[in-house]
Design an enzyme around this catalytic site. Structure first.
Site, PDB file in Angstrom:
ATOM      1  N   GLY A  30     -37.056 -49.355  10.437  1.00  0.00           N
ATOM      2  CA  GLY A  30     -36.060 -48.286  10.506  1.00  0.00           C
ATOM      3  C   GLY A  30     -36.740 -46.939  10.462  1.00  0.00           C
ATOM      4  O   GLY A  30     -37.975 -46.828  10.620  1.00  0.00           O
ATOM      5  N   VAL A  35     -41.041 -52.991   7.514  1.00  0.00           N
ATOM      6  CA  VAL A  35     -41.161 -53.911   6.385  1.00  0.00           C
ATOM      7  C   VAL A  35     -41.758 -55.220   6.890  1.00  0.00           C
ATOM      8  O   VAL A  35     -41.263 -55.808   7.863  1.00  0.00           O
ATOM      9  CB  VAL A  35     -39.794 -54.172   5.723  1.00  0.00           C
ATOM     10  CG1 VAL A  35     -39.948 -55.124   4.538  1.00  0.00           C
ATOM     11  CG2 VAL A  35     -39.159 -52.874   5.264  1.00  0.00           C
ATOM     12  N   ASP A 144     -29.162 -43.294  -0.054  1.00  0.00           N
ATOM     13  CA  ASP A 144     -28.990 -44.005   1.221  1.00  0.00           C
ATOM     14  C   ASP A 144     -28.388 -45.395   0.978  1.00  0.00           C
ATOM     15  O   ASP A 144     -28.912 -46.401   1.451  1.00  0.00           O
ATOM     16  CB  ASP A 144     -30.334 -44.126   1.944  1.00  0.00           C
ATOM     17  CG  ASP A 144     -30.162 -44.481   3.427  1.00  0.00           C
ATOM     18  OD1 ASP A 144     -29.058 -44.257   3.958  1.00  0.00           O
ATOM     19  OD2 ASP A 144     -31.128 -44.988   4.027  1.00  0.00           O
TER      20      ASP A 144
END
Length: 646
Positions: A30, A35, A144
């Protein structure tokens, strides 16, 4: 492990991490980085590595901010927060290692399986609220909160929150003044670039709840700027408008999270978690005895009834044939009559007797059926939708067409003079088609709305149902309920005890107090109606507070006079709703108090210190209370009708 091409970027990263981490594949990416699933060499355990994007890692300010936020988040230790094991810099690579959670993100679950059941959403939101409360108490704001940052662990279903505070790194690195974050889940104050606090996370969690329950977002648009503009200026639609089957408590909690004014949201996440917990309380598991009674009775189904009737008819015909003659016909019909009346009644009485012996009564069966109906409706709405599908409309149409054609054909025989043989086949085929499509239509309707349990609930609420329980309890001393009965409303618990005490009175006393059971049931029903009305008024009050003029926009109104007038109207409306709610709550308290007075009067009579005369006076007062409740309900019904006409 995701399938991927091992390009130069991957190879360079693995080379830099060699000896410390062994990469196994990419889990996701993202705006804040990639990740990877990796194994930590020294401890031989799976970890998730989050790598800061090279563009941000090259900026000293962003790099330091990332390290600071990651190290702060690493200090958080909570069952619903993904733990961070280490924060490292290796050459030009800035990263942190966190626990690998075997599962999926909430976003993946919703996209793959659709909107989630209210009970699942309430539990998940409560766990996330716990995590946020803990983080906020340690001075960490997430910034977030979104479905992709909420992980659902396989097996346990536990919700864990990831990426605390990391979103602020990109915001700090932006020199253009643009807002960083996920527009669809951003609070109004964050969208305007104002300082954010715990209330901002509360708003974002409200959007997550809205999305999880409905599969849609409260605000959407073609661009991020358009979405942010709606977050800032437009009131969020009620959850109930997008997900009609959501329990009222859960819907009101999420609606309150979506208030424009941060001060109008929950004051802290502990309070929010408690509200979600109360929503979960509406879905308590039934005690075993009640659960078996509700489910086993349902397992028979229409097919079981049809098979039983066929068997009864076969046995009856056999008995009639054995006896023979006119007597055989009488025996056959008598056997069939006993088979469809006495035998089923005996089976039901035996089941009810076991239930009474376990300490449960008709009211508790009704409450259990309500829980079962809610659960089945929720599942049916998810599988088949809230409204009739095209398939259901078609089979309904075929049912009407089949029976309609058969009726017209039957009418045509005497009207046209045509021989019955000419239209007989049409009538037979039409009836057959009507029955067949009717069975399909009723099956789908039952799957969506659980008509069978609604009918059973009506039966056990009726006098015949209550009489069945009294008959089944003859000769039995009611024992303690096996299993938790905390789901009972207070008025039901008091009313059940009052009816038990009444049944233990000598018969002459019961004759003098013959209307006591009816008064008790009336007060129970009135209290239930008052409870529902309080819930409705609380929902109205929540909407009024959310829609206050000062909550609709965070900017000052260009027309102060108009704004002041709207504020005054809103204040008056809020006062009226509060007054109506307080009156309803008082009537609820009066009804429960009247029930309690009757119960205490019965206890005094058992102890020898009470009298029929004093209890008769209590019943008269109880009737007055019931009349006042009826007047209030009628007045509220008239207001609702007038508002609907308007």
């Amino acid at each position: 492990m995701a399938d991927e091409q091992f390009g130069a970027e991957y190879i360079e990263l693995q080379q830099a991490l060699a000896g410390r981490y062994s990469l196994e594949g990419e889990l996701g990416r993202g705006g804040m980085g990639i990740v990877y699933l990796a194994r930590e060499v020294s401890l031989d355990r799976p970890v998730a590595l989050k790598i800061l994007p090279p563009a941000l890692a090259a900026q000293p300010a962003a790099r330091e901010r990332f390290l600071h936020e990651a190290r702060t988040a690493a200090k958080l230790s909570h069952p619903n927060i993904v733990p961070i094991f280490s924060v490292d810099e290796v050459d030009d690579v800035v990263m942190f290692a966190m626990a690998y959670i075997d599962g999926e993100t909430l976003g993946q679950r919703i996209r793959g399986r659709g909107p989630r059941p209210p009970s699942e959403v309430a539990r998940m939101l409560r766990e996330v609220a716990w995590a946020l409360a803990y983080a906020h108490s340690n001075g960490v704001v997430h910034r977030d909160v979104k479905p992709e940052n909420i992980l659902i662990e396989s097996g346990t279903g536990r919700a864990l929150v990831a990426d605390f505070g990391i979103a602020s790194v990109a915001a700090a690195a932006e020199a253009t003044g643009r807002v960083s974050g996920t527009a669809e889940f951003m609070s109004p104050e964050q969208a305007m670039g104002r300082p954010v606090g715990p209330a901002s996370d509360t708003y974002s969690l409200g959007v997550v709840g809205f999305y999880a329950l409905s599969g849609t977002l409260p605000f959407d648009g073609s661009t991020s700027a358009a979405i942010l503009g709606k977050h800032i200026s437009e009131p969020a639609p009620p959850v109930a408008s997008a997900a009609p089957r959501v329990p009222s408590k859960l819907a009101r909690t999420i609606d309150a999270c979506l208030a424009k004014d941060p001060a109008s949201r929950f004051t802290n996440e502990e309070e929010l978690a408690e509200a979600f917990g109360q929503s979960l309380g509406e879905r308590r598991e039934l005690p075993v005895a009640l659960r078996l009674f509700v489910k086993r009775e349902k397992r028979i189904g229409a097919g079981g009834v049809a098979i039983y009737l066929w068997c009864a008819a076969a046995v009856s015909a056999t008995m009639g044939a054995i006896v023979g003659g006119d007597l055989g016909a009488v025996v056959g019909f008598g056997t069939f009559g006993l088979g469809v009346t006495v035998v089923p009644a005996g089976i039901v009485l035996n089941k009810v007797r076991r239930l009474v012996k376990s300490g449960f009564g008709a009211d508790e069966v009704v409450a259990a059926l309500r829980t079962e109906i809610e659960r089945n409706r929720e599942e049916g709405a998810f599988e088949f939708g809230v409204k009739p599908s095209r398939y259901e409309k078609v089979v309904r149409g075929l049912t009407a067409a089949g029976f309609g054609t058969a009726l017209l054909a039957a009418l045509a025989i005497p009207l046209t003079g045509l021989p019955e043989s000419a239209l007989g086949d049409i009538i037979d085929i039409s009836i057959l088609c009507g029955f067949g499509s009717g069975i399909l239509a009723s099956y789908r309707l039952q799957a969506r709305r659980d008509i069978a349990n609604q009918f059973r609930g009506w039966f056990w609420r009726s006098r015949l149902g209550r009489w069945t329980f009294r008959l089944a309890g003859v000769g039995l001393k009611r024992g303690p309920a096996l299993g938790s009965a905390t789901y009972r409303a207070t008025e039901f618990a008091i009313g059940m005890e009052a009816e038990r005490l009444f049944e233990e009175l000598p018969k002459p006393m019961r004759r003098e107090l013959a209307d006591l059971p009816e008064v008790v049931r009336k007060l129970e029903d009135d209290a239930q109606k008052m409870r529902l009305e309080v819930e409705n008024l609380n929902g109205v009050l929540a909407r009024v507070r959310i829609d206050r003029p000062e909550s609709r926009s965070l900017d000052e109104s260009p027309h102060p006079d108009v704004g002041a007038g709207l504020a005054e109207q809103q204040r008056k409306l809020e006062e009226d709703v509060l007054a109506a709610r307080d009156t309803t709550q008082q009537r609820l308290a009066d009804a429960v108090a009247a029930l309690e007075t009757i119960r205490l009067g019965l206890l005094r009579m058992q102890a020898g210190s009470g009298s029929v005369e004093s209890l008769t006076g209590d019943l008269a007062v109880a009737r007055d209370v019931a009349d006042e409740v009826d007047q209030l309900l009628q007045a509220q019904s008239d207001v609702d009708r007038l508002l609907g006409d308007g």
